[in-house]
Design an enzyme around this catalytic site. Structure first.
Site: not given
Length: 411
Positions: A266-267
């Site tokens: 996600t990051e």
């Protein structure tokens, strides 16, 4: 335990969320900006004189900064670089880049995009880790093939250590003695072979220039470029590189390995060079002066904060990001009774702060915790994904939990 990435994946760009000022209950999220950070160097540009533009007839507008003189590369203490300085670094890169590429064609480094400029910013390499595509381009009108070839070889062989790549300047990449290339296994040459050695990288570069060179017009002239498609499972290759680190951090801190993978995906989409406008670094996007300092103080019991070099190291980054979850679990969200409800709350707090989680329920912290504990885990999930005051945080929990499901547990 080992995990594999499912076939279907979908990464979506996240933006940094704003800080919550409740210092008693808000554990600063890894993507939060903090306006109270002071820039120790009020004059980050030590050389006001524009750098000449050798080998390129695109006019210099006066914004060009000479090679190696950007803050963070010898002019300030890299170990004390602040969020504000990161923003100034990105602004200076933007000023230099737009000088040659114009506003429409300029690309800055970000969480999912690696960008390295060469030759006084007239040549660049861009790796889009979401689209798995590499673009090497130049706007120079002189020695086009030589400049592109050098950039191609440097990109294919660049080390996995971001501290050797100088992403904040147009300095050359340090290739000698740097170990396996970051892109090893993610790119195949014209013979469908991995690009590991300089002779193969040079041969592949010659092939690309002879067969794949393209041009396009833009506001300042002509862009010459080549595109390289990364292998279909390149994200899985990147994930595998960090599997031992994720497994070790999971065992050390008692945090689900699937959660670590999902946060990294996600990051940063497994981009170790990831940098955000909020001053977050690396795979798990950690801000040194907030979450990094909290981990140092509350988990590792050492003074200070991690440097950007420390956080660019994947081992340190994954360890720090995972340790941060223990702060959320054992301190700020300890009162959440149901383990799954706590899990959802931790994910939301990683992005939007503990205060964001509680303010979803009530402005009074005690009342908020009581209301949260009265809900089932399913209700907590629905509340945080639909009623959290920050839209980005609402989407964040959904994305991370969906990505968790993509990592299937294997015995």
């Amino acid at each position: 335990m080992k995990y594999k990435l499912s076939i279907v994946c979908s990464c979506m760009l996240l933006v940094a969320c704003s800080t919550n000022n409740d210092s008693d209950w808000v554990m600063p999220g890894l993507n939060q900006q903090h306006p109270d950070i002071i820039n120790p160097n009020p004059n980050p540009n030590p050389n006001p004189n524009p750098n000449p533009n050798p080998g390129n007839n695109i006019p210099d507008n006066g914004n060009n900064v000479p090679s190696g003189n950007l803050p963070g590369n010898g002019n300030i203490d890299n170990n004390q670089i602040s969020n504000e300085q990161i923003q100034k670094l990105l602004t200076l890169i933007k000023a230099n880049g737009e000088n040659f590429w114009g506003k429409d064609e300029f690309v800055n480094l970000s969480k999912y995009t690696y960008v390295k400029y060469f030759d006084h910013y007239s040549t660049r390499s861009v790796i889009n880790f979401e689209k798995n595509k590499i673009t090497i381009a130049t706007v120079s009108n002189n020695d086009i093939d030589d400049k592109l070839k050098k950039a191609i070889v440097s990109t294919l062989l660049m080390p996995a250590d971001p501290n050797l790549v100088h992403i904040f300047t147009d300095n050359d990449i340090e290739l000698s003695g740097a170990g396996d290339p970051l892109l090893l296994g993610q790119v195949k040459d014209q013979d469908n072979q991995d690009v590991h050695w300089e002779w193969r990288a040079n041969r592949f570069a010659d092939y690309l220039l002879d067969n794949k060179l393209q041009t396009k017009q833009f506001s300042k002239g002509t862009i010459h470029y080549v595109e390289i498609n990364m292998v279909d499972d390149s994200e899985s290759v990147r994930e595998y590189k960090y599997s031992d680190l994720a497994r070790a951090a999971s065992a050390k801190y008692g945090i689900d390995e699937r959660l670590i993978y999902a946060i990294i995906k996600t990051e940063s989409s497994f981009n170790p060079f990831a940098v955000s406008n909020a001053g977050a670094y690396g795979l798990m996007q950690i801000i040194p002066k907030t979450a990094g300092a909290d981990v140092f103080s509350l988990v590792k019991h050492i003074d200070g904060q991690p440097s950007k070099e420390y956080l660019f190291d994947p081992t340190n980054n994954i360890d720090t990001g995972t340790a941060y979850f223990t702060i959320l679990r054992d301190r700020y969200l300890k009162a959440v009774i149901n383990p799954l409800s706590q899990h959802y709350s931790m994910i939301s707090a990683y992005n939007g702060g503990t205060g964001g989680v509680l303010s979803t329920y009530d402005s009074d912290r005690s009342v908020a915790m009581e209301k949260l504990n009265q809900q089932t885990p399913e209700q907590v999930y629905q509340t945080l994904t639909h009623e959290h005051p920050k839209e980005e945080a609402r989407h964040y929990l959904e994305k991370v939990t969906n990505f968790e499901k993509e990592f299937d547990q294997l015995d």
